[in-house]
Enzyme design. Structure first.
Site: not given
Ligand SMILES: Cc1cc2nc3c(=O)[nH]c(=O)nc-3n(C[C@H](O)[C@H](O)[C@H](O)COP(=O)(O)OP(=O)(O)OC[C@H]3O[C@@H](n4cnc5c(N)ncnc54)[C@H](O)[C@@H]3O)c2cc1C
Length: 387
Positions: A122, A124, A156, A242, A363-364
């Site tokens: 997936f 995104l 991903i 989730r 996943e958030g």
């Molecule tokens: C091992 C791994 C596997 C993954 N697999 C996938 C996958 O298969 N597909 C995919 O699409 N993605 C995947 N992801 C991505 C994952 O979903 C994101 O890392 C996650 O959603 C957080 O986004 P970010 O890392 O950009 O953090 P950011 O959005 O940059 O957030 C940084 C910090 O700010 C906080 N924050 C941001 N916005 C808010 C808000 N509005 N209110 C309060 N706090 C906030 C966050 O909680 C976090 O603590 C994966 C990530 C990892 C590490």
């Protein structure tokens, strides 16, 4: 606790448990240390039919639901959450097809996923679009009967190893969230390459890679649902998946508790087992209570989804939030109970603590889950006030 499981559900659990004990346990430490993708385990899980538990029978699955997927992921993660992710990550990639695909699309892509012959992913997240999914920059420009994709996805799961990718891209920027569409892109499509593989603290047997699209032409028939429905499809997917992350977290917590029980009842200090001390007993009692509470919330949510509840965003977010926080608490407490052994790779608990951390992030993040829960509560309160 008795959750009133059917004979079929009990049989799925025992199959997953047997595979976890016989095939996963002996390799988990090495696969983690050497970042080995578990293709041998994929084969075993596929032969046992576990990849297809949530996929309808007409598309080659067992015709069950989210609850049975959760049961499988919990059992596998109890032994190794990173290896379990080949299956859970495939479910995440398959759900957009399941929820938004036409009959033809489902017939084409779901049967090999149900058999475990192909894996899914997936896509995104991008470098500047994680928590805020509306900020994605990858574009899909319509050109006759094709869309041309350009952009880079990161982090991903199953990236590079999966054959089938559910990819979110912007089709009409001015429409914002309603300008994002979902596409299936198959591995091998010209213009679709893989970038960096991440070196992670936990779930190291799971691959996490960049996806790079450069003038990648995808047939129009690969569009899932309708143009502009991609983000909605992604959010609906999260409602169903989730609980899968919660199951991973629950499995890790339950596995750490298993280790704690075995360790504290057999390890002696000053001639007495650790578990004979009331202070230790109280720790075990608290951990076991929280693990069971996480399980009860998750099972109730999964059953609610399978019964066809219209929206489960709040309950799915609660399950993921609670189970992942419990997993972090249980694993770090158990590492402490193990004393010096807790930080040695000779024992599985330090790995469980490393694996638990990710369940609070992907996943958030849990902050985003709290946002979603609070938003749902406020909407419910507003609607109660007007009725
Ligand atoms: C091992 C791994 C596997 C993954 N697999 C996938 C996958 O298969 N597909 C995919 O699409 N993605 C995947 N992801 C991505 C994952 O979903 C994101 O890392 C996650 O959603 C957080 O986004 P970010 O890392 O950009 O953090 P950011 O959005 O940059 O957030 C940084 C910090 O700010 C906080 N924050 C941001 N916005 C808010 C808000 N509005 N209110 C309060 N706090 C906030 C966050 O909680 C976090 O603590 C994966 C990530 C990892 C590490």
């Amino acid at each position: 606790m008795d959750y009133g499981l059917t004979e079929e559900q009990k049989s799925i659990i025992s199959t997953a448990r047997e595979i976890a004990q016989k095939h996963i346990k002996p390799v988990r430490q090495r696969y983690d240390a050497e970042e080995i993708f578990p293709w041998d385990i994929v084969k075993v899980l596929g032969e046992a039919g576990l990849f297809g538990v949530y996929i309808p029978e007409e598309y080659g699955g067992k015709g069950m639901g989210v609850f049975e997927l959760v049961l499988v992921v919990e059992e596998l993660s109890r032994v190794d959450a990173g290896i379990a992710l080949c299956l859970a990550g495939t479910a995440l990639g398959a759900y957009p097809i399941l929820l938004g695909g036409s009959d033809e699309q489902k017939k084409k892509w779901l049967p090999p996923l149900a058999r475990g012959e192909k894996l899914a992913a997936f896509a995104l997240t991008e470098a500047e679009a994680g928590s805020d999914a509306t900020a994605i920059q990858t574009t899909a420009q319509r050109d006759g009967d094709e869309y041309v994709l350009n952009g880079t996805k990161c982090f991903i799961t199953n990236g590079g190893d999966a054959e089938i990718y559910s990819v979110m891209a912007v089709t009409e920027k001015r429409k914002g969230a309603r300008g994002i569409s979902a596409f299936v892109v198959e591995k091998g499509t010209p213009g679709f390459e893989f970038g960096k593989k991440e070196n992670k603290m936990g779930i190291r047997a799971s691959s996490t890679r960049e996806l790079i699209f450069q003038d990648c032409r995808v047939p129009r028939v690969n569009l899932l649902s309708r143009e502009g429905m991609g983000l909605i499809l992604a959010l609906k997917t999260f409602d169903a998946t989730r609980p899968g992350v919660a199951a991973q977290a629950l499995g890790i917590a339950a596995g750490a508790l298993d280790e704690a029980m075995a360790f504290t009842t057999t390890t002696t200090v000053d001639g007495e087992t650790l578990a004979s001390h009331q202070a230790v007993q109280h720790i075990l009692a608290d951990l076991a209570t929280e693990v069971e509470a996480a399980r009860a919330l998750l099972y109730a949510t999964s059953r609610m989804i399978d019964k066809g509840a219209k929206r489960t965003t709040k309950e799915s977010a609660m399950s993921k939030l609670y189970a992942s926080d419990v997993a972090m608490k249980v694993t770090s407490t158990v590492v402490r109970l193990f004393g010096h052994r807790g930080c040695l790779t000779d024992y599985p608990v330090e790995k469980m603590m490393r694996d638990a951390k990710i369940t609070q992030i992907y996943e958030g993040t849990n902050q985003i889950q709290r946002n979603e829960i609070a938003l749902a509560l406020i909407k419910e309160a507003a609607s109660a006030a007007t009725t």
